[in-house]
Enzyme design. Structure first.
Site, PDB file in Angstrom:
ATOM      1  N   ASN A  38       0.847  -1.177   0.000  1.00  0.00           N
ATOM      2  CA  ASN A  38       0.000   0.000   0.000  1.00  0.00           C
ATOM      3  C   ASN A  38       0.893   1.241   0.000  1.00  0.00           C
ATOM      4  OD1 ASN A  38      -1.849   2.035   0.401  1.00  0.00           O
ATOM      5  ND2 ASN A  38      -2.680   1.215   2.318  1.00  0.00           N
ATOM      6  N   CYS A 138     -22.968   1.079 -10.906  1.00  0.00           N
ATOM      7  CA  CYS A 138     -22.785  -0.290 -11.382  1.00  0.00           C
ATOM      8  C   CYS A 138     -21.893  -1.060 -10.416  1.00  0.00           C
ATOM      9  CB  CYS A 138     -22.157  -0.264 -12.778  1.00  0.00           C
ATOM     10  SG  CYS A 138     -21.966  -1.882 -13.526  1.00  0.00           S
ATOM     11  N   CYS A 191      -3.007  25.944  -5.177  1.00  0.00           N
ATOM     12  CA  CYS A 191      -3.083  24.494  -4.940  1.00  0.00           C
ATOM     13  C   CYS A 191      -2.732  24.182  -3.488  1.00  0.00           C
ATOM     14  CB  CYS A 191      -2.134  23.762  -5.880  1.00  0.00           C
ATOM     15  SG  CYS A 191      -2.136  21.964  -5.664  1.00  0.00           S
TER      16      CYS A 191
END
Length: 292
Positions: A38, A138, A191
């Protein structure tokens, strides 16, 4: 990954191992380096950054390009942070939750918007994406959509690495309307990623030091010393003359043109006359032609 790479006999293997086995069988000449972890954890993130900086084919050299094919915002933000800090160009891709649209995006730190410059609402609002549940989503993604987006991503990678064509900064895919939106988005001066703001300053400094100069191409006059065959250039046919000599044009969708049209038949000059039918055979007609 499950729908494009995984094969039944690979049951029990991790996604990383299954992908390596499948790709190695496709092209055994490619060198693979796999890490099944991870990237959002502190230790793994440090190792991830090290491999970006020193994982090139030549040991100690940085890699050429990072491709992001992850399926969650947390991992995308981790890749975005690493690439912003290192100034590494990368391409982000993804398929939407409705399984019938997707996109690819080229991100050049400091030059284009990074993933944090215009984050999705789930990121901007600091909402845990695992708590989101939407009606009509979905349950399983479509492998056809994934295949289309993966193909577009690889095509963009080839254009970028091999230097041909126009590299797309952003290219979307909407399967419901067969729509491919494209655009380029500049970096956000506000940002939230400090490394992105630093990269913007460095990019602007380099741009000021090396301004782009427009290249004006001057056509050289072609001079022919002789013209044995008497060839000469004449004025091009005007649109009106072309229309007069052409037949009617059907209504076509925007972007489609005709290569040619059938000329209109003119009355009175014999151009519209046809040869009468005859019962003579081809051999008899050819014999008549020989006697003429």
């Amino acid at each position: 990954m499950n729908r494009l790479f995984f094969q039944p006999h690979q049951a029990g293997l991790s996604k990383v191992q299954a992908a390596e086995h499948t790709l190695r069988n496709i092209n055994p000449d490619v060198v693979f380096e796999t890490h099944n972890y991870n990237i959002t954890t502190v230790d793994n993130f440090s190792h991830f950054m090290d491999r970006i900086s020193n994982g090139g084919l030549e040991e100690g050299k940085p890699i050429d390009l990072v491709l992001s094919c992850v399926d969650n915002f947390e991992a995308r933000m981790a890749i975005n942070t690493a690439c912003n800090e290192l100034g590494q160009i990368w391409m982000e891709s993804g398929v939407s939750e409705n399984a019938v649209s997707g996109h690819i995006q080229l991100i050049s730190p400091g030059e284009t918007a990074c993933f944090a410059c215009a984050p999705p609402l789930v990121v901007a609002a600091n909402i845990d994406e695992r708590t989101l549940k939407k009606d009509g989503v979905c349950a399983a993604s479509l492998p056809t959509t994934m295949g289309v987006v993966a193909g577009i991503l690889v095509q963009n990678v080839l254009k970028y690495l091999l230097g041909f064509g126009t590299v797309s900064y952003y290219l979307g895919y909407n399967a419901m309307q067969d729509f491919f939106p494209t655009m380029a988005m500049k970096a956000n001066p506000q940002c939230s990623d400090a490394h992105c703001r630093r990269q913007q300053q460095e990019y602007q400094k380099k741009a000021a030091e090396n301004p782009k100069q427009e290249v004006v191409e001057v056509e050289e006059e072609v001079v022919h010393e002789d013209n044995e065959w008497g060839i000469e250039l004449v004025a091009e046919v005007t649109e009106e003359e072309l229309q007069a000599a052409s037949g009617p044009k059907p209504d076509l969708p925007e972007g489609i043109t005709l290569a040619y049209t059938l000329p209109q038949e003119k009355d009175g000059d014999g151009s519209g006359e046809t040869v009468e039918e005859t019962e003579q055979s081809l051999e008899e007609l050819m014999a008549q032609m020989r006697k003429m």
